[in-house]
Design an enzyme around this catalytic site. Structure first.
Site, PDB file in Angstrom:
ATOM      1  NE  ARG A 189      30.671  38.246  37.124  1.00  0.00           N
ATOM      2  CZ  ARG A 189      32.279  38.591  37.274  1.00  0.00           C
ATOM      3  NH1 ARG A 189      32.403  38.377  38.292  1.00  0.00           N
ATOM      4  NH2 ARG A 189      33.191  38.330  36.475  1.00  0.00           N
TER       5      ARG A 189
ATOM      6  CB  THR B 250      40.001  41.282  43.106  1.00  0.00           C
ATOM      7  OG1 THR B 250      38.392  41.357  42.483  1.00  0.00           O
ATOM      8  CG2 THR B 250      39.990  39.942  43.030  1.00  0.00           C
TER       9      THR B 250
ATOM     10  N   GLY C 288      36.412  38.337  34.932  1.00  0.00           N
ATOM     11  CA  GLY C 288      36.357  36.960  35.319  1.00  0.00           C
ATOM     12  C   GLY C 288      36.093  36.126  34.318  1.00  0.00           C
TER      13      GLY C 288
ATOM     14  CB  THR D 101      42.424  40.271  40.219  1.00  0.00           C
ATOM     15  OG1 THR D 101      42.086  41.457  40.615  1.00  0.00           O
ATOM     16  CG2 THR D 101      44.441  40.313  40.114  1.00  0.00           C
ATOM     17  N   GLY D 102      41.380  39.981  37.618  1.00  0.00           N
ATOM     18  CA  GLY D 102      40.633  40.674  36.253  1.00  0.00           C
ATOM     19  C   GLY D 102      39.442  40.844  35.998  1.00  0.00           C
TER      20      GLY D 102
ATOM     21  N   GLY E 177      31.703  34.832  39.763  1.00  0.00           N
ATOM     22  CA  GLY E 177      33.298  35.201  38.661  1.00  0.00           C
ATOM     23  C   GLY E 177      33.868  33.970  38.568  1.00  0.00           C
ATOM     24  CG  ASP E 178      38.063  35.358  38.259  1.00  0.00           C
ATOM     25  OD1 ASP E 178      37.425  35.975  38.951  1.00  0.00           O
ATOM     26  OD2 ASP E 178      39.211  34.738  37.975  1.00  0.00           O
TER      27      ASP E 178
END
Ligand code: ASP
Length: 311
Positions: free
Chosen positions: A208, A180, A233, A230-231, A210-211
């Protein structure tokens, strides 16, 4: 005085899976993106323009999980998320689940500037980009064999995984691409901005989100700080990670570094939120903490010192 930080994703980046040649490619791509943003900021451009251009440069590079080279959903498509936020005005724009937009970060900015909305998703977001003439691409443009193989392995293992998790999978593949992407900047006027773009997580269920495109979770900017995460989410959403940093600074008087440390190590890590973030404050201080094995990152601080790191 200006400052800029960028990331190309965080996770389990196994040193054994990264050949010297591949590591050199990552470092060169991170350095090129840093140079793009730095040139704009040095010329007096707004932080908003700098973070968008920096992220675009990373989206165009197939090494990273954003734009070209995005990971696959369970059903074999690409659904990309992106967000951009202007700290001085608190204007924000985001897209989720776009499938055709070459540079999702441009579509996010379009939502901010050409609509009355903050977040557009799925075909409506692709449609907005098309209406405004942004470059669109067929699925083949986003396809990379390594990420397709990564999907097959994630399906076989029955897991949804961070792009980087593949590097330590049973069959380490030095060609697995990671990351990301995101950027934060403080411009010469003291204004802040943040931008994040991602293909999400490998083998994610279709639809889906994410964050990254959720303002306050994976992306945040106000007059105090700008943050790009990043990670994994789902955990960053539940921690409202980006906005929590601004809150810790505003209500508790923490420094940027301390607020970032609390969120990444004291709040995210205990609930299983693997990953990291990049942040900048109004004074141009930078923070790039992560609780994972590594995070692709580069920065140029207010003194003009440049750093490119992975571990
Ligand atoms: N945060 C992204 C997501 O969950 C993934 C990543 O940072 O690699 O969609």
């Amino acid at each position: 005085m200006f400052a800029l930080a960028l990331h190309g994703g965080a996770g389990t980046i196994a040193r054994t899976a990264l050949t010297p040649a591949l590591e050199a490619d990552y470092r060169a791509a991170l350095r090129a993106a840093l140079a793009t943003g730095t040139a704009l900021l040095a010329g007096g451009a707004p932080a908003l323009d700098a973070v968008e251009a920096t992220v675009r440069s990373l989206e165009d590079c197939p090494l990273f999980n954003a734009g070209r080279g995005a990971v696959f959903t369970h059903d074999g498509h690409h659904e990309m998320d992106a967000a951009i936020m202007d700290g001085a005005t608190r204007r924000a724009g985001a897209v989720a689940g776009v499938r055709t937009v070459q540079n999702p970060i441009r579509a996010a900015r379009l939502v901010m500037e050409a609509t009355e909305h903050v977040l557009l998703a799925y075909p409506g977001a692709d449609e907005l980009a098309r209406e405004h003439g942004l470059p669109l691409q067929p699925p083949a443009y986003f396809f990379t064999q390594q990420r397709f193989d990564q999907l097959q392995e994630a399906i076989a293992a029955g897991r949804v995984q961070l792009d980087h998790a593949a590097a330590t999978a049973s069959v380490p593949d030095p060609n697995w691409k990671k990351g990301t992407v995101g950027a934060v900047a403080r411009d010469v006027r003291g204004h802040l901005a943040a931008a994040t773009s991602t293909g999400g997580m490998t083998n994610k269920r279709y639809s889906r989100i994410g964050d990254a495109p959720l303002i306050g979770a994976g992306t945040w900017a106000d007059e105090r700080c700008a943050v790009s995460c990043t990670g994994h989410g789902e955990f960053f959403i539940r921690a409202v990670a980006g906005h929590d940093i601004a809150c810790l600074m505003a209500y508790k008087g923490l420094s940027l570094a301390e607020a970032c440390r609390v969120v990444v190590h004291d709040k995210l890590a205990p609930i299983g939120g693997e990953g990291g973030l990049i942040a900048v404050d109004a004074a141009g201080q930078l923070a790039l903490p992560f609780n994972s094995e590594g995070m692709y990152r580069a920065s140029r601080n207010a003194a003009g010192e440049e750093v490119v790191s992975i571990y």
